[in-house]
Design a protein around this motif. Structure first.
Motif, mmCIF file in Angstrom:
data_model
loop_
_atom_site.group_PDB
_atom_site.id
_atom_site.type_symbol
_atom_site.label_atom_id
_atom_site.label_comp_id
_atom_site.label_asym_id
_atom_site.label_seq_id
_atom_site.Cartn_x
_atom_site.Cartn_y
_atom_site.Cartn_z
ATOM 1 N N ALA A 313 4.509 -1.893 -7.279
ATOM 2 C CA ALA A 313 4.571 -2.949 -5.902
ATOM 3 C C ALA A 313 4.791 -4.207 -6.465
ATOM 4 C CB ALA A 313 2.978 -2.831 -5.573
ATOM 5 N N LEU A 316 8.678 -4.405 -6.721
ATOM 6 C CA LEU A 316 9.163 -4.731 -5.373
ATOM 7 C C LEU A 316 8.897 -6.202 -5.201
ATOM 8 C CD1 LEU A 316 8.315 -1.377 -3.830
ATOM 9 C CD2 LEU A 316 10.555 -2.016 -4.648
ATOM 10 N N SER A 317 7.659 -6.507 -5.387
ATOM 11 C CA SER A 317 7.449 -7.754 -4.920
ATOM 12 C C SER A 317 8.210 -9.103 -5.793
ATOM 13 C CB SER A 317 5.835 -8.253 -4.944
ATOM 14 O OG SER A 317 5.214 -9.366 -4.678
ATOM 15 N N ASP A 331 9.422 -6.750 0.360
ATOM 16 C CA ASP A 331 7.918 -7.225 0.429
ATOM 17 C C ASP A 331 6.981 -6.282 1.133
ATOM 18 O OD1 ASP A 331 9.506 -7.985 2.566
ATOM 19 O OD2 ASP A 331 8.130 -9.840 3.070
ATOM 20 N N SER A 334 6.254 -3.241 -0.878
ATOM 21 C CA SER A 334 5.289 -3.777 -1.920
ATOM 22 C C SER A 334 3.696 -3.435 -0.964
ATOM 23 C CB SER A 334 5.570 -5.006 -2.549
ATOM 24 O OG SER A 334 4.301 -5.362 -3.315
ATOM 25 N N GLU A 338 0.167 -1.146 -1.654
ATOM 26 C CA GLU A 338 -1.189 -1.621 -2.020
ATOM 27 C C GLU A 338 -1.833 -1.218 -0.712
ATOM 28 O OE1 GLU A 338 -1.982 -3.625 -4.168
ATOM 29 O OE2 GLU A 338 -0.347 -4.338 -5.124
#
Length: 372
Positions: A313, A316-317, A331, A334, A338
């Motif tokens: 994550a 990717l963020s 986003d 990501s 989460e």
């Protein structure tokens, strides 16, 4: 944690006679698949469909097939049953010491560390496959009564990114493993499992790397190189919006405990040196890591370390914050990871509460850092 109920019982492992029984390559991938197909009807061994159902599209590992067949043959021939249970589907009861001695004898008979690793991994994977059959959900690796699959919402990942879960065998089918969430969300083409010591899967991964080129490969592992790169240093060499990207960015996540990751990293480095002749792996560190929600159940040893899914994550963020990648909805990917971590934590917590177990892991201190 893989907990097998006492009702699940499996055969006594008979004495082995290497290298005749375990020749490490005595049967090919195609022969392994054929053995499974021919004998799957009488449950002699694991089938290709069953193997791939756990989250892979790789062929059956030949040595795992041999180990499972030995266990099944022993059950039929000796009429003696044994139980697997606890973390890692270990042998339980009075037979444990006997079988440990037999495995140690086989292990010590192999002349080099490579064959020993293959044997170790094959036994770990085989025991987990036998212990989990009919008990764990093949998608989420949780007990069927605690299956969380209906709460995971799959989504597509940009084809220019591919995750590789380089998984320690002790994390294979582990209930609190988080790497499995990546292929639950994005599919096995976008997130591929490669078990440490399973040659068939390792060959697939390294062949893919060779075809992609070393400039596309990044290992998510902190504080290893003298000057580690960050996600912001990554450049993509093909048109971003191309629908058919043949050489994606490959992100390798070491999926296991931090104590096990040293051997995994060393194996990756040795292979990298043998192919490209470079002493340092292209490692990248994440710049903004928060504490993962899974820390309650699986504490991390230092502030710059987190669970596998949370690391993905983070990649990717941070890629999304790069103007070159910010139109790819990374986003949202990501956020999806989460959210899936929250689902996994809730499922594991509810199970622990129902079983009367603590929802907090005990933390040990060693050299001023927390260890699992």
């Amino acid at each position: 944690m893989l907990t097998i109920p006492s009702r699940l019982i499996f055969p006594l492992l008979r004495p082995l006679n290497p290298p005749k029984t375990f020749s490490l390559g005595s049967i090919s991938h195609l022969q392994a698949s054929s053995m499974a197909a021919d004998e799957g009807s009488n449950e002699q061994t694991v089938s290709l469909t069953e193997w791939q159902g756990w989250g892979t599209d790789s062929p059956l590992p030949a040595m795992v097939v041999e180990v499972v067949k030995e266990l099944k043959d022993s059950e039929r021939e000796m009429g003696t049953e044994m139980k697997f249970g606890g973390l890692g589907s270990k042998l339980k009861g009075n037979l444990r010491d006997i079988e440990d001695k037999k495995k140690k004898s086989v292990y010590s008979s192999f002349p080099d560390s490579e064959k020993k690793l293959q044997f170790f991994t094959a036994n770990q994977v085989a025991c987990r496959l036998l212990g989990a059959k009919g008990y764990l959900c093949q998608k989420c690796w949780l007990p069927n009564e605690d299956c969380m699959c209906s709460k995971i919402i799959p989504c597509s990942l940009w084809s220019g990114i591919k995750f590789w879960l380089y998984m320690h065998p002790k994390d294979f089918l582990r209930q609190n493993n988080t790497g499995k969430l990546l292929w639950q969300l994005f599919g096995i083409k976008s997130a591929s499992m490669c078990v440490f010591g399973i040659l068939e899967q390792e060959e697939i991964m390294w062949d893919f790397f060779k075809n992609s080129g070393k400039e596309t490969i990044f290992f998510i592992y902190p504080n290893v190189n003298s000057s580690p790169k960050s996600v912001q240093d990554i450049k993509f060499h093909s048109p971003i919006m191309n629908d058919k990207i043949e050489k994606p960015l490959n992100f390798v996540l070491l999926d296991g405990t931090w104590s096990n990751s040293t051997a995994m990293y060393r194996r990756l480095k040795e292979k990298w040196v043998s192919i490209w002749g470079e002493e340092e792996l292209p490692c990248i560190s994440l710049s903004a890591l928060g504490t993962s929600v899974m820390h309650k159940l699986r504490p991390q040893p230092a502030w710059d370390r987190t669970c596998t899914a949370a690391a993905a994550a983070g990649v990717l963020s941070e890629l999304h914050s790069n103007p070159e990648f910010n139109k790819l909805n990374l986003d949202k990917n990501s956020d999806a990871i989460e959210n899936s971590l929250d689902v996994l934590l809730n499922a594991l917590t509810e199970r622990r509460v129902r079983m009367g177990r603590s929802v907090m892991r005990k933390e040990k201190r060693y050299n001023n850092c927390l260890l699992e």
